[in-house]
Write a protein that holds these residues in place. Structure first.
Motif, PDB file in Angstrom:
ATOM      1  N   CYS A   1       0.818  -1.208   0.000  1.00  0.00           N
ATOM      2  CA  CYS A   1       0.000   0.000   0.000  1.00  0.00           C
ATOM      3  C   CYS A   1       0.857   1.266   0.000  1.00  0.00           C
ATOM      4  CB  CYS A   1      -0.884   0.034   1.242  1.00  0.00           C
ATOM      5  SG  CYS A   1      -2.084  -1.305   1.393  1.00  0.00           S
ATOM      6  N   THR A   2       0.288   2.324  -0.558  1.00  0.00           N
ATOM      7  CA  THR A   2       0.885   3.645  -0.407  1.00  0.00           C
ATOM      8  C   THR A   2       0.596   4.145   1.006  1.00  0.00           C
ATOM      9  OG1 THR A   2      -1.120   4.662  -1.251  1.00  0.00           O
ATOM     10  CG2 THR A   2       0.631   4.201  -2.856  1.00  0.00           C
ATOM     11  N   GLN A   3       1.298   5.193   1.414  1.00  0.00           N
ATOM     12  CA  GLN A   3       1.109   5.716   2.763  1.00  0.00           C
ATOM     13  C   GLN A   3      -0.296   6.268   2.981  1.00  0.00           C
ATOM     14  OE1 GLN A   3       3.033   5.341   5.219  1.00  0.00           O
ATOM     15  NE2 GLN A   3       5.166   5.185   4.554  1.00  0.00           N
ATOM     16  N   ASP A   4      -0.962   6.715   1.914  1.00  0.00           N
ATOM     17  CA  ASP A   4      -2.295   7.286   2.076  1.00  0.00           C
ATOM     18  C   ASP A   4      -3.410   6.319   1.711  1.00  0.00           C
ATOM     19  OD1 ASP A   4      -1.814   7.209  -0.609  1.00  0.00           O
ATOM     20  OD2 ASP A   4      -2.286   9.318  -1.008  1.00  0.00           O
ATOM     21  N   ALA A   5      -3.086   5.029   1.580  1.00  0.00           N
ATOM     22  CA  ALA A   5      -4.113   4.037   1.248  1.00  0.00           C
ATOM     23  C   ALA A   5      -5.132   3.924   2.375  1.00  0.00           C
ATOM     24  CB  ALA A   5      -3.466   2.682   0.989  1.00  0.00           C
ATOM     25  N   VAL A   6      -6.361   3.637   2.019  1.00  0.00           N
ATOM     26  CA  VAL A   6      -7.427   3.440   3.001  1.00  0.00           C
ATOM     27  C   VAL A   6      -7.800   1.968   3.092  1.00  0.00           C
ATOM     28  CG1 VAL A   6      -9.798   4.020   3.643  1.00  0.00           C
ATOM     29  CG2 VAL A   6      -8.297   5.781   2.699  1.00  0.00           C
ATOM     30  N   ASP A   7      -8.196   1.385   1.982  1.00  0.00           N
ATOM     31  CA  ASP A   7      -8.620  -0.013   1.965  1.00  0.00           C
ATOM     32  C   ASP A   7      -7.401  -0.907   1.734  1.00  0.00           C
ATOM     33  OD1 ASP A   7      -9.795  -2.465   1.666  1.00  0.00           O
ATOM     34  OD2 ASP A   7     -11.113  -1.889   0.000  1.00  0.00           O
ATOM     35  N   ILE A   8      -6.852  -1.458   2.805  1.00  0.00           N
ATOM     36  CA  ILE A   8      -5.648  -2.291   2.695  1.00  0.00           C
ATOM     37  C   ILE A   8      -5.915  -3.513   1.821  1.00  0.00           C
ATOM     38  CG2 ILE A   8      -4.027  -3.731   3.999  1.00  0.00           C
ATOM     39  CD1 ILE A   8      -4.396  -1.798   6.357  1.00  0.00           C
ATOM     40  N   GLY A   9      -7.090  -4.093   1.943  1.00  0.00           N
ATOM     41  CA  GLY A   9      -7.423  -5.277   1.155  1.00  0.00           C
ATOM     42  C   GLY A   9      -7.427  -5.037  -0.339  1.00  0.00           C
ATOM     43  N   ALA A  10      -7.561  -3.780  -0.753  1.00  0.00           N
ATOM     44  CA  ALA A  10      -7.537  -3.442  -2.175  1.00  0.00           C
ATOM     45  C   ALA A  10      -6.126  -3.172  -2.677  1.00  0.00           C
ATOM     46  CB  ALA A  10      -8.419  -2.222  -2.437  1.00  0.00           C
ATOM     47  N   CYS A  11      -5.156  -3.072  -1.781  1.00  0.00           N
ATOM     48  CA  CYS A  11      -3.772  -2.893  -2.205  1.00  0.00           C
ATOM     49  C   CYS A  11      -3.272  -4.206  -2.798  1.00  0.00           C
ATOM     50  CB  CYS A  11      -2.891  -2.489  -1.030  1.00  0.00           C
ATOM     51  SG  CYS A  11      -3.301  -0.886  -0.303  1.00  0.00           S
ATOM     52  N   PRO A  12      -2.428  -4.136  -3.827  1.00  0.00           N
ATOM     53  CA  PRO A  12      -2.053  -5.350  -4.556  1.00  0.00           C
ATOM     54  C   PRO A  12      -1.104  -6.265  -3.808  1.00  0.00           C
ATOM     55  CG  PRO A  12      -0.894  -3.455  -5.407  1.00  0.00           C
ATOM     56  CD  PRO A  12      -1.873  -2.920  -4.420  1.00  0.00           C
ATOM     57  N   LYS A  13      -1.170  -7.538  -4.175  1.00  0.00           N
ATOM     58  CA  LYS A  13      -0.187  -8.536  -3.755  1.00  0.00           C
ATOM     59  C   LYS A  13       0.775  -8.774  -4.912  1.00  0.00           C
ATOM     60  CE  LYS A  13      -3.203 -11.124  -0.594  1.00  0.00           C
ATOM     61  NZ  LYS A  13      -3.725 -12.471  -0.245  1.00  0.00           N
ATOM     62  N   LEU A  14       1.939  -9.310  -4.612  1.00  0.00           N
ATOM     63  CA  LEU A  14       2.935  -9.525  -5.654  1.00  0.00           C
ATOM     64  C   LEU A  14       2.680 -10.821  -6.411  1.00  0.00           C
ATOM     65  CD1 LEU A  14       6.597  -8.664  -5.697  1.00  0.00           C
ATOM     66  CD2 LEU A  14       5.999 -10.998  -6.287  1.00  0.00           C
ATOM     67  N   GLY A  15       2.635 -10.722  -7.736  1.00  0.00           N
ATOM     68  CA  GLY A  15       2.605 -11.914  -8.569  1.00  0.00           C
ATOM     69  C   GLY A  15       1.252 -12.503  -8.831  1.00  0.00           C
ATOM     70  N   ASN A  16       0.162 -11.828  -8.417  1.00  0.00           N
ATOM     71  CA  ASN A  16      -1.175 -12.370  -8.649  1.00  0.00           C
ATOM     72  C   ASN A  16      -1.820 -11.708  -9.864  1.00  0.00           C
ATOM     73  OD1 ASN A  16      -1.482 -12.435  -5.104  1.00  0.00           O
ATOM     74  ND2 ASN A  16      -1.140 -14.194  -6.413  1.00  0.00           N
ATOM     75  N   THR A  17      -1.204 -11.879 -11.028  1.00  0.00           N
ATOM     76  CA  THR A  17      -1.699 -11.236 -12.248  1.00  0.00           C
ATOM     77  C   THR A  17      -2.537 -12.178 -13.110  1.00  0.00           C
ATOM     78  OG1 THR A  17       0.330 -11.834 -13.426  1.00  0.00           O
ATOM     79  CG2 THR A  17       0.280  -9.694 -12.330  1.00  0.00           C
ATOM     80  N   CYS A  18      -2.725 -13.407 -12.682  1.00  0.00           N
ATOM     81  CA  CYS A  18      -3.436 -14.383 -13.515  1.00  0.00           C
ATOM     82  C   CYS A  18      -4.814 -14.698 -12.958  1.00  0.00           C
ATOM     83  CB  CYS A  18      -2.602 -15.659 -13.665  1.00  0.00           C
ATOM     84  SG  CYS A  18      -1.959 -16.328 -12.109  1.00  0.00           S
ATOM     85  N   GLY A  19      -5.333 -13.828 -12.098  1.00  0.00           N
ATOM     86  CA  GLY A  19      -6.669 -14.032 -11.564  1.00  0.00           C
ATOM     87  C   GLY A  19      -6.653 -14.623 -10.169  1.00  0.00           C
ATOM     88  N   GLY A  20      -7.860 -14.879  -9.657  1.00  0.00           N
ATOM     89  CA  GLY A  20      -7.964 -15.454  -8.325  1.00  0.00           C
ATOM     90  C   GLY A  20      -7.421 -16.863  -8.266  1.00  0.00           C
ATOM     91  N   ASP A  21      -6.899 -17.227  -7.113  1.00  0.00           N
ATOM     92  CA  ASP A  21      -6.383 -18.574  -6.887  1.00  0.00           C
ATOM     93  C   ASP A  21      -5.310 -18.940  -7.907  1.00  0.00           C
ATOM     94  OD1 ASP A  21      -8.262 -18.684  -4.859  1.00  0.00           O
ATOM     95  OD2 ASP A  21      -9.754 -19.667  -6.109  1.00  0.00           O
ATOM     96  N   CYS A  22      -4.445 -17.989  -8.211  1.00  0.00           N
ATOM     97  CA  CYS A  22      -3.401 -18.193  -9.218  1.00  0.00           C
ATOM     98  C   CYS A  22      -2.246 -17.252  -8.934  1.00  0.00           C
ATOM     99  CB  CYS A  22      -3.972 -17.936 -10.608  1.00  0.00           C
ATOM    100  SG  CYS A  22      -2.799 -18.168 -11.967  1.00  0.00           S
ATOM    101  N   ALA A  23      -1.021 -17.711  -9.154  1.00  0.00           N
ATOM    102  CA  ALA A  23       0.172 -16.875  -9.024  1.00  0.00           C
ATOM    103  C   ALA A  23       1.051 -17.093 -10.246  1.00  0.00           C
ATOM    104  CB  ALA A  23       0.941 -17.218  -7.753  1.00  0.00           C
ATOM    105  N   THR A  24       1.690 -16.015 -10.679  1.00  0.00           N
ATOM    106  CA  THR A  24       2.590 -16.108 -11.821  1.00  0.00           C
ATOM    107  C   THR A  24       3.986 -16.513 -11.369  1.00  0.00           C
ATOM    108  OG1 THR A  24       3.041 -13.739 -11.626  1.00  0.00           O
ATOM    109  CG2 THR A  24       1.341 -14.414 -13.182  1.00  0.00           C
ATOM    110  N   ILE A  25       4.749 -17.049 -12.299  1.00  0.00           N
ATOM    111  CA  ILE A  25       6.151 -17.403 -12.072  1.00  0.00           C
ATOM    112  C   ILE A  25       6.987 -16.480 -12.948  1.00  0.00           C
ATOM    113  CG2 ILE A  25       7.879 -19.234 -12.153  1.00  0.00           C
ATOM    114  CD1 ILE A  25       5.561 -21.259 -12.066  1.00  0.00           C
ATOM    115  N   THR A  26       7.863 -15.696 -12.349  1.00  0.00           N
ATOM    116  CA  THR A  26       8.653 -14.714 -13.085  1.00  0.00           C
ATOM    117  C   THR A  26      10.135 -14.897 -12.801  1.00  0.00           C
ATOM    118  OG1 THR A  26       8.584 -13.059 -11.300  1.00  0.00           O
ATOM    119  CG2 THR A  26       6.759 -13.060 -12.893  1.00  0.00           C
ATOM    120  N   ASP A  27      10.966 -14.306 -13.673  1.00  0.00           N
ATOM    121  CA  ASP A  27      12.410 -14.351 -13.456  1.00  0.00           C
ATOM    122  C   ASP A  27      12.806 -13.586 -12.200  1.00  0.00           C
ATOM    123  OD1 ASP A  27      12.859 -15.867 -15.705  1.00  0.00           O
ATOM    124  OD2 ASP A  27      13.258 -14.146 -17.005  1.00  0.00           O
ATOM    125  N   ASP A  28      12.095 -12.501 -11.913  1.00  0.00           N
ATOM    126  CA  ASP A  28      12.469 -11.657 -10.775  1.00  0.00           C
ATOM    127  C   ASP A  28      12.190 -12.312  -9.431  1.00  0.00           C
ATOM    128  OD1 ASP A  28      13.376  -9.567 -12.358  1.00  0.00           O
ATOM    129  OD2 ASP A  28      11.400  -8.621 -12.457  1.00  0.00           O
TER     130      ASP A  28
END
Length: 473
Positions: free
Chosen positions: A142-169
């Motif tokens: 989250c940014t410092q001024d975020a309100v809804d923490i649950g809406a802040c992104p997680k890392l690597g979840n770009t393929c939809g719910g119940d899915c995580a991507t595999i990246t070089d990084d």
């Protein structure tokens, strides 16, 4: 099932003769001379799944539970049921048998919490660093001024719910702990792995399974192309999903009948209707016969890993987590704790309390719950040992959140924090309750990738470098 007897049975490796617990390998026909380590005990009253209560009790022993069962409310936001109102006294070096909130996770066990995924060295957490921002130490960036923490992104979840991507990084992105928990359970029970020689290397990874090996196990059971896909840890059409974990106790009726619960978090309808309150601030199951019985899947993973490691390296990996390398110096310094800054609650003295409505963050520190004073003192960041994602941090001055009204004047009491007022966020997304296609830990969140990262100027990047230099990693 008698948990104390079950724990004793595991310690004595006599699980096959314990009522309600049998060998998983004997049940599925794979028990043989090739299975050189002890079989995982299972609970034959829970679809033949591992006896998680007993396995957890061995690694995280609890103090005495109330004779009649854990305290409970008659409804969400209701009253304490008189027949179930006894709270037992905490004991040193033991954990809470009646667990209602993760507010105290990462702190001294006597306060009622358990270790966080950072503390147990969970490799797929990808936590945000501790910079006094909303969601500090969580999987939400989250940014410092975020309100809804649950809406802040997680890392690597770009393929939809119940899915995580595999990246070089980052390799496999954030996945909930019930995914690797299911993978190592299946792999161990297959008797096709040399667990001691291939899974563990104390010099490299202590009493945890080697990360590269864990990656392979996760991919073996859940990999699909450049993604990891999984089901939530629930019963689907009355049958266990591929990651089923009973101790989530999510969505029980009648407490969750109004669509108010957020995975295993039992939010009141008022809190759910507010729309911007992170579900994790709500307590776990605290009504009915399962009250206080929720346990984190990352703790089950840590307990199962340690149970295996103790068989392979008994002189280096003690059976109890606090005596293991991971437990060294745990919970002794709040300024280094991995505990998340909490929100204001409707009763800061009650461990079954609901978040305050209107929403206020951070917690004032006036009761049990941790706010900035408890966790940071006068520091802007802290040296909480662990691995953190710093690529997307925001180091602007934090703007504490008050639900409505003008900012109150400063007070003379330095120990009680005074939240300030953020800009209006009336259009924030309303969280989605758990469904078979959703993440059991929370609603579906916005994925975090370099292309969707928070915009940062060159001066901000320079500031980040300075901040990151003081964070222990």
């Amino acid at each position: 099932m008698n948990l104390s007897k079950a724990a004793t049975a595991i310690a004595a490796m006599a699980v096959a003769t314990t009522p309600g617990i049998v060998s998983a390998r004997r049940l599925n026909g794979t028990e043989s001379a090739e299975c050189s380590l002890q079989p995982i005990p299972i609970n034959d009253e829970d679809f033949g799944e591992p006896a998680w209560e007993a396995i957890l009790e061995l690694a995280f022993p609890t103090w005495a539970a109330p004779a009649d069962g854990c305290p409970r409310l008659d409804a969400l936001g209701g009253e304490l049921v008189p027949e179930f109102s006894e709270f037992t006294e905490p004991e040193d070096d033991k954990f809470n048998p009646c667990y209602y909130t993760k507010a105290f996770a990462g702190l001294d066990p006597i306060l009622g919490g358990y270790p966080t995924p950072i503390d147990t060295h969970y490799p797929y957490e990808f936590a945000a660093p501790f910079l006094k921002q909303p969601g500090d130490g969580s999987t939400h960036h989250c940014t410092q001024d975020a309100v809804d923490i649950g809406a802040c992104p997680k890392l690597g979840n770009t393929c939809g719910g119940d899915c995580a991507t595999i990246t070089d990084d980052y390799g496999i992105g954030h996945i909930p702990p019930f995914v690797p928990l299911a993978a190592i359970k299946k792999a161990y029970n297959s008797c096709s792995h040399d667990v001691c020689n291939d899974w563990f290397d104390f010099d490299l990874n202590g009493c945890n399974i080697i990360k590269s090996k864990l990656d392979k196990l996760v991919y073996e059971y859940f990999g699909e192309g450049d993604t990891v896909k999984f089901q939530p840890p629930i019963l689907i059409d009355g049958e266990p999903s591929s990651t089923y974990f009973k101790l989530e106790y999510g969505g029980e009726s009648p407490a969750c009948d109004d669509g108010n619960c957020r995975g295993p978090h039992y939010c009141s309808k008022e809190v759910a209707d507010a729309g911007v309150i992170w579900g994790d601030f709500c307590p776990y199951v605290h009504t009915g016969e399962n009250s206080g019985q929720y346990r984190h899947p990352h703790l089950a993973l840590a307990a199962l890993e340690l149970w295996m490691a103790n068989q392979c390296m008994p002189d280096q990996c003690a059976a109890q987590w606090l005596d293991s390398p991971n437990g060294k110096d745990y919970g002794v310094d709040n300024m280094k704790a991995t505990s998340i800054t909490w929100a204001e609650m409707d009763d800061n003295t009650d461990s079954m309390a609901q978040p305050a409505v209107p929403y206020v963050w951070p917690n004032s520190g006036s009761g049990l719950y941790p706010g900035h004073s408890m966790l940071y003192g006068d520091m802007g960041s802290k040296k909480a040992p662990g691995l953190y994602v710093t690529e997307f941090v925001d180091v602007k001055e934090p703007a504490p959140i008050l639900g409505s009204g003008p900012a109150p004047p400063p007070t003379a009491d330095a120990d009680v924090e005074t939240p300030l007022t953020p800009s209006s966020d009336a259009d924030a997304d309303v969280e989605t309750p758990l469904t078979p296609s959703s993440d059991a830990d929370a609603d579906v969140e916005t994925p975090l990738t370099p292309s969707s990262a928070f915009a940062m100027s060159g001066s901000l990047v320079a500031a980040i470098v300075l901040v990151v230099s003081i964070i222990a990693v």
